[in-house]
Design an enzyme around this catalytic site. Structure first.
Site, mmCIF file in Angstrom:
data_model
loop_
_atom_site.group_PDB
_atom_site.id
_atom_site.type_symbol
_atom_site.label_atom_id
_atom_site.label_comp_id
_atom_site.label_asym_id
_atom_site.label_seq_id
_atom_site.Cartn_x
_atom_site.Cartn_y
_atom_site.Cartn_z
ATOM 1 N N TYR A 31 23.380 17.708 9.766
ATOM 2 C CA TYR A 31 23.650 18.518 10.954
ATOM 3 C C TYR A 31 23.932 19.962 10.575
ATOM 4 C CZ TYR A 31 28.766 18.613 10.160
ATOM 5 O OH TYR A 31 30.020 18.844 9.660
ATOM 6 N N ARG A 50 20.228 26.449 5.285
ATOM 7 C CA ARG A 50 21.144 25.384 4.850
ATOM 8 C C ARG A 50 20.692 24.033 5.392
ATOM 9 N NH1 ARG A 50 27.496 25.975 6.027
ATOM 10 N NH2 ARG A 50 26.799 25.417 8.117
ATOM 11 N N ARG A 103 17.087 -3.316 10.055
ATOM 12 C CA ARG A 103 18.085 -2.607 9.267
ATOM 13 C C ARG A 103 17.829 -2.844 7.792
ATOM 14 N NH1 ARG A 103 22.843 -3.611 6.686
ATOM 15 N NH2 ARG A 103 24.328 -1.868 6.599
ATOM 16 N N HIS A 105 18.549 -0.535 4.060
ATOM 17 C CA HIS A 105 19.056 0.733 3.538
ATOM 18 C C HIS A 105 17.919 1.679 3.139
ATOM 19 C CE1 HIS A 105 22.678 -1.636 3.396
ATOM 20 N NE2 HIS A 105 23.386 -0.607 2.971
ATOM 21 N N LYS A 150 25.193 18.815 4.289
ATOM 22 C CA LYS A 150 25.963 18.749 5.536
ATOM 23 C C LYS A 150 25.564 17.464 6.259
ATOM 24 C CE LYS A 150 27.697 22.027 9.033
ATOM 25 N NZ LYS A 150 29.121 21.828 8.804
ATOM 26 N N GLU A 182 37.703 22.420 -0.918
ATOM 27 C CA GLU A 182 37.565 23.039 0.411
ATOM 28 C C GLU A 182 38.483 22.327 1.384
ATOM 29 O OE1 GLU A 182 33.632 22.440 2.110
ATOM 30 O OE2 GLU A 182 33.505 20.456 1.239
#
Ligand code: PDD
Length: 287
Positions: A31, A50, A103, A105, A150, A182
């Site tokens: 995101y 980014r 499903r 991985h 991110k 951070e």
């Protein structure tokens, strides 16, 4: 409120994704959050770069080129009734197509990523909030070693930030192997003897767009600064600590784990940098 989902703008209530979307099932996506001032996106190119880095990091092809992204984002901004916005952009690995395991991985074959964007009013700190500063707590950074991506899978950051909220504070300052990384949702700067200190960009943190702007402003305005590892002892002995992010901008941390930071009030450099940042924003909005 209009949002964007997979090629269309629509009311929020109409935006629906299949339950097998890998963003929902695995947190398999990335995101961005872009601040918008007076309907002008701030540092959009840097955010899109980014985003590309995050997509590369999870081996997901970027569904759009820069021009298409820019066009979609500008259209989303225009559709909102409010001028200052925070644009949330999410790209997931989408839903497995028929014939694929529901499903697994491993990456599904075929299919398309899910692209979702929405805007929220951007509420930045008031003058009073800036004058008061915020408190923070520390915690051992127990995240993975790819914090420069991110990723939407934010459980560690969520738990970290809740620790701060439970303590009545605004942020958790994370330390890994005795060094500052951070905040749970921000970058952290320290000031000692008039020198601005910033941890070096690496896989251990997300390099904020705000972080970059702060260092650029420090360089432009002759503020002494060093980008280097900052030890826990230096964090605890700092004259000033700041948290920075697209939504928090520059916010002074005045108390850490219950102890005052410096004089226990926002320091002179935080106030100066906030002024420079606000001026810089004005220039962008006038451009
Ligand atoms: N987060 N580090 C982390 C872990 C973050 O989540 C953020 C911002 C930053 C600062 O990045 P920037 O200056 O580009 O906003 C650093 C956003 C605001 C969020 O997830 O809400």
């Amino acid at each position: 409120m209009s949002v964007y989902l997979n090629g269309q703008f629509m009311p929020l209530a109409e935006a629906k994704i299949p339950v097998l979307d890998r963003g929902f099932v695995f947190g398999d996506g990335v995101y961005e959050i872009v601040p918008v001032y007076s309907k002008k996106p701030f540092r959009l190119d840097a955010h899109l770069r980014r985003l590309q880095g995050s997509l590369d990091g999870i081996r997901l092809a970027n569904p759009h080129g820069t021009e298409v992204w820019r066009d979609l984002i500008l259209r989303l901004i225009e559709l909102q009734a409010f001028a200052d916005q925070s644009i949330y952009i999410q790209v997931t690995r989408g839903t497995p197509v028929e014939g694929q395991p529901l499903r697994d991985h491993a990456f599904p074959k075929g299919g398309a990523p899910t692209v979702f964007m929405f805007a929220q009013p951007l509420v930045t700190a008031t003058t009073q909030q800036k004058a008061a500063g915020v408190c923070a707590v520390t915690a051992v950074d127990n995240r993975w070693l790819r914090c420069n991506i991110k990723a939407i899978s934010l459980l560690p950051n969520i738990l970290m930030r809740q620790q701060a909220v439970d303590a009545g504070c605004a942020e958790t300052v994370m330390l890994r192997d005795g060094y500052l990384t951070e905040g749970a949702a921000s970058n952290i700067f320290a000031v000692k003897n008039g020198v601005l200190l910033a941890p070096p960009p690496s896989h251990l943190m997300l390099t904020g767009i705000t972080y970059d702007v702060v260092l650029e402003l420090a360089a432009t305005h002759g503020i002494p600064h060093q980008v280097r590892e900052i030890s826990e002892a230096e964090v605890r002995a700092a004259d000033e600590l700041w948290m920075t992010s697209s939504t928090k901008e520059i916010m002074a941390i005045v108390k850490l784990d219950g102890a005052p930071v410096g004089a226990g009030a926002p320091g002179p450099l935080a106030q100066r940098m906030d002024g420079l940042y606000q001026n810089f924003k004005q220039q962008v909005m006038r451009a």
